[in-house]
Scaffold this motif. Structure first.
Motif, PDB file in Angstrom:
ATOM      1  N   ALA A 135       0.820  -1.215   0.000  1.00  0.00           N
ATOM      2  CA  ALA A 135       0.000   0.000   0.000  1.00  0.00           C
ATOM      3  C   ALA A 135       0.855   1.267   0.000  1.00  0.00           C
ATOM      4  CB  ALA A 135      -0.941   0.007   1.199  1.00  0.00           C
ATOM      5  N   SER A 136       0.542   2.157  -0.954  1.00  0.00           N
ATOM      6  CA  SER A 136       1.259   3.430  -1.077  1.00  0.00           C
ATOM      7  C   SER A 136       0.337   4.637  -1.149  1.00  0.00           C
ATOM      8  CB  SER A 136       2.144   3.417  -2.324  1.00  0.00           C
ATOM      9  OG  SER A 136       3.151   2.448  -2.202  1.00  0.00           O
ATOM     10  N   ALA A 137      -0.982   4.394  -1.272  1.00  0.00           N
ATOM     11  CA  ALA A 137      -1.953   5.487  -1.392  1.00  0.00           C
ATOM     12  C   ALA A 137      -3.341   4.953  -1.078  1.00  0.00           C
ATOM     13  CB  ALA A 137      -1.924   6.069  -2.806  1.00  0.00           C
ATOM     14  N   VAL A 138      -4.258   5.871  -0.738  1.00  0.00           N
ATOM     15  CA  VAL A 138      -5.659   5.494  -0.514  1.00  0.00           C
ATOM     16  C   VAL A 138      -6.569   6.572  -1.115  1.00  0.00           C
ATOM     17  CG1 VAL A 138      -5.829   6.588   1.782  1.00  0.00           C
ATOM     18  CG2 VAL A 138      -7.381   4.725   1.170  1.00  0.00           C
ATOM     19  N   LYS A 139      -7.681   6.099  -1.695  1.00  0.00           N
ATOM     20  CA  LYS A 139      -8.761   7.003  -2.166  1.00  0.00           C
ATOM     21  C   LYS A 139     -10.064   6.480  -1.580  1.00  0.00           C
ATOM     22  CE  LYS A 139      -6.781   8.224  -6.654  1.00  0.00           C
ATOM     23  NZ  LYS A 139      -7.001   8.163  -8.112  1.00  0.00           N
ATOM     24  N   TRP A 140     -10.905   7.415  -1.201  1.00  0.00           N
ATOM     25  CA  TRP A 140     -12.230   7.099  -0.652  1.00  0.00           C
ATOM     26  C   TRP A 140     -13.300   7.316  -1.713  1.00  0.00           C
ATOM     27  CZ3 TRP A 140     -13.269   5.124   4.113  1.00  0.00           C
ATOM     28  CH2 TRP A 140     -12.251   5.187   5.067  1.00  0.00           C
TER      29      TRP A 140
END
Length: 143
Positions: A135-140
Motif C-alpha cells: 500500500a502506497s496510497a488510498v482514495k475514498w
C-alpha cells in the motif's frame, strides 16, 4: 592576532551551538495523514504495520502518498508518532466507515494494483489477498 583562551572557548562554544542547531533543524520531520491521531475509530481506515499488533495509522481522507506518513503507537498514556513510514509496510487493515469504500493503491499517486475495502471490511492479513507491504496510497468513494 592571537586569541585569548577565553576568546577561543567562546568561539568553540559558538561553533558547537551552531552545529547542534543545524542538526536539530535538519532532522526529518514526522508527518501523517490529515486528521490522524493514532486512534482508530469510526469512519476511519485503520492500517497496521504488523499482523499481531504494533504501530497503526488512521485515514479519513484521500492520501495519494504514504511516503510522508508515519505510524502511531500506544505509549500507555496515549498515542505518539513513530519514526516508521507507512509506505509499503501495511500488513492488515480495517475500514471502520459505515458508508464509504476505501481503495488502497500499490503506487504513490494512486496507480498500480489495488485492493478495495468496502464499509466494515477487515483484512487480517494483506498477504492473503496479495497486498502485503504494497500500500502506497488510498482514495475514498462515498455514495
Amino acid at each position: 592576532m592571537e586569541l585569548s583562551s577565553r576568546s577561543a572557548v567562546r568561539a568553540l562554544a559558538a561553533i558547537s551551538v551552531a552545529g547542534v542547531l543545524s542538526l536539530i533543524l535538519s532532522a526529518p520531520a514526522q508527518a501523517g495523514p490529515i486528521g490522524a491521531d493514532g486512534y482508530c475509530g469510526e469512519r476511519e481506515l485503520c492500517l497496521f504495520r504488523l499482523l499481531g499488533g504494533g504501530e497503526q495509522v488512521d485515514y479519513t481522507y484521500d492520501d495519494l502518498d504514504f511516503t510522508n506518513d508515519n505510524y502511531w503507537y500506544y505509549t500507555g498514556l496515549g498515542y505518539a508518532q513513530s519514526y516508521l513510514i507507512v509506505n509499503n509496510t501495511v500488513s492488515r487493515g480495517n475500514n471502520q466507515d459505515d458508508r464509504c469504500t476505501a481503495t488502497l493503491y500499490q503506487l504513490v499517486g494512486g496507480g498500480g494494483s489495488t485492493i478495495t475495502m468496502p464499509p466494515y471490511l477487515s483484512i487480517s492479513n494483506m498477504g492473503d489477498v496479495g497486498f502485503d507491504n504494497k500500500a502506497s496510497a488510498v482514495k475514498w468513494r462515498c455514495p
